[in-house]
Design a protein around this motif. Sequence first.
Motif, mmCIF file in Angstrom:
data_model
loop_
_atom_site.group_PDB
_atom_site.id
_atom_site.type_symbol
_atom_site.label_atom_id
_atom_site.label_comp_id
_atom_site.label_asym_id
_atom_site.label_seq_id
_atom_site.Cartn_x
_atom_site.Cartn_y
_atom_site.Cartn_z
ATOM 1 N N GLU A 1 0.817 -1.213 0.000
ATOM 2 C CA GLU A 1 0.000 0.000 0.000
ATOM 3 C C GLU A 1 0.856 1.272 0.000
ATOM 4 O O GLU A 1 0.455 2.298 -0.547
ATOM 5 C CB GLU A 1 -0.938 0.027 1.207
ATOM 6 C CG GLU A 1 -2.029 -1.012 1.169
ATOM 7 C CD GLU A 1 -3.017 -0.782 0.044
ATOM 8 O OE1 GLU A 1 -3.401 0.379 -0.196
ATOM 9 O OE2 GLU A 1 -3.380 -1.767 -0.615
ATOM 10 N N PHE A 2 2.031 1.199 0.588
ATOM 11 C CA PHE A 2 2.911 2.369 0.639
ATOM 12 C C PHE A 2 3.488 2.719 -0.722
ATOM 13 O O PHE A 2 3.993 3.817 -0.925
ATOM 14 C CB PHE A 2 4.045 2.148 1.644
ATOM 15 C CG PHE A 2 3.570 2.108 3.058
ATOM 16 C CD1 PHE A 2 3.241 3.273 3.738
ATOM 17 C CD2 PHE A 2 3.416 0.902 3.719
ATOM 18 C CE1 PHE A 2 2.787 3.238 5.047
ATOM 19 C CE2 PHE A 2 2.963 0.855 5.023
ATOM 20 C CZ PHE A 2 2.655 2.028 5.684
ATOM 21 N N PHE A 3 3.415 1.776 -1.649
ATOM 22 C CA PHE A 3 4.006 1.970 -2.966
ATOM 23 C C PHE A 3 2.959 2.131 -4.065
ATOM 24 O O PHE A 3 3.280 2.122 -5.239
ATOM 25 C CB PHE A 3 4.962 0.818 -3.275
ATOM 26 C CG PHE A 3 6.037 0.693 -2.235
ATOM 27 C CD1 PHE A 3 7.119 1.550 -2.227
ATOM 28 C CD2 PHE A 3 5.944 -0.257 -1.227
ATOM 29 C CE1 PHE A 3 8.101 1.464 -1.246
ATOM 30 C CE2 PHE A 3 6.924 -0.357 -0.254
ATOM 31 C CZ PHE A 3 8.005 0.503 -0.254
ATOM 32 N N ASP A 4 1.703 2.301 -3.663
ATOM 33 C CA ASP A 4 0.629 2.574 -4.619
ATOM 34 C C ASP A 4 0.464 4.083 -4.715
ATOM 35 O O ASP A 4 -0.209 4.701 -3.893
ATOM 36 C CB ASP A 4 -0.679 1.909 -4.166
ATOM 37 C CG ASP A 4 -1.837 2.189 -5.111
ATOM 38 O OD1 ASP A 4 -1.635 2.848 -6.155
ATOM 39 O OD2 ASP A 4 -2.957 1.752 -4.793
ATOM 40 N N PHE A 5 1.091 4.658 -5.701
ATOM 41 C CA PHE A 5 1.100 6.109 -5.856
ATOM 42 C C PHE A 5 -0.017 6.604 -6.775
ATOM 43 O O PHE A 5 -0.060 7.776 -7.131
ATOM 44 C CB PHE A 5 2.451 6.578 -6.419
ATOM 45 C CG PHE A 5 3.652 6.160 -5.595
ATOM 46 C CD1 PHE A 5 3.587 6.006 -4.221
ATOM 47 C CD2 PHE A 5 4.863 5.909 -6.213
ATOM 48 C CE1 PHE A 5 4.694 5.629 -3.472
ATOM 49 C CE2 PHE A 5 5.988 5.545 -5.478
ATOM 50 C CZ PHE A 5 5.903 5.398 -4.105
ATOM 51 N N SER A 6 -0.931 5.736 -7.156
ATOM 52 C CA SER A 6 -1.945 6.086 -8.148
ATOM 53 C C SER A 6 -2.947 7.138 -7.681
ATOM 54 O O SER A 6 -3.545 7.816 -8.512
ATOM 55 C CB SER A 6 -2.688 4.838 -8.619
ATOM 56 O OG SER A 6 -3.370 4.211 -7.530
ATOM 57 N N ASN A 7 -3.142 7.286 -6.382
ATOM 58 C CA ASN A 7 -4.117 8.245 -5.877
ATOM 59 C C ASN A 7 -3.490 9.444 -5.191
ATOM 60 O O ASN A 7 -4.138 10.101 -4.379
ATOM 61 C CB ASN A 7 -5.089 7.559 -4.905
ATOM 62 C CG ASN A 7 -5.986 6.565 -5.619
ATOM 63 O OD1 ASN A 7 -6.464 6.828 -6.710
ATOM 64 N ND2 ASN A 7 -6.193 5.424 -5.002
ATOM 65 N N LEU A 8 -2.258 9.744 -5.528
ATOM 66 C CA LEU A 8 -1.589 10.909 -4.928
ATOM 67 C C LEU A 8 -1.998 12.174 -5.655
ATOM 68 O O LEU A 8 -2.256 12.171 -6.853
ATOM 69 C CB LEU A 8 -0.079 10.749 -4.977
ATOM 70 C CG LEU A 8 0.502 9.661 -4.095
ATOM 71 C CD1 LEU A 8 2.006 9.603 -4.272
ATOM 72 C CD2 LEU A 8 0.152 9.874 -2.646
ATOM 73 N N GLU A 9 -2.036 13.271 -4.916
ATOM 74 C CA GLU A 9 -2.391 14.576 -5.495
ATOM 75 C C GLU A 9 -1.205 15.184 -6.198
ATOM 76 O O GLU A 9 -0.103 15.066 -5.843
ATOM 77 C CB GLU A 9 -2.869 15.503 -4.385
ATOM 78 C CG GLU A 9 -4.048 14.930 -3.668
ATOM 79 C CD GLU A 9 -4.281 15.589 -2.303
ATOM 80 O OE1 GLU A 9 -3.514 16.477 -1.907
ATOM 81 O OE2 GLU A 9 -5.221 15.182 -1.644
#
Length: 78
Positions: A70-78
């Motif tokens: 989960e720490f490496f799922d950057f798909s929902n970052l602003e």
Amino acid sequence: MKYLKDKAFIDNFGKRLKQIRESKNISQEKLALLTDISQSQIARTELGQINTSISHVSVYSKKLNVDVCEFFDFSNLE
């Protein structure tokens, strides 16, 4: 061997750590108490100022009750 530092990746990891921490309504201070990692180190990690260790990622995962990936799922970052 050349030391590689991926600043964008480090920044995104920090943003994701903050996102997960805040979604759990946990302050940096509380996370510091839970993990025995200093609040200042957590802050610097979240700001992308330091490249945290894989051991710290494991501790964050356990204490925040999320899978490491989960720490490496950057798909929902602003």
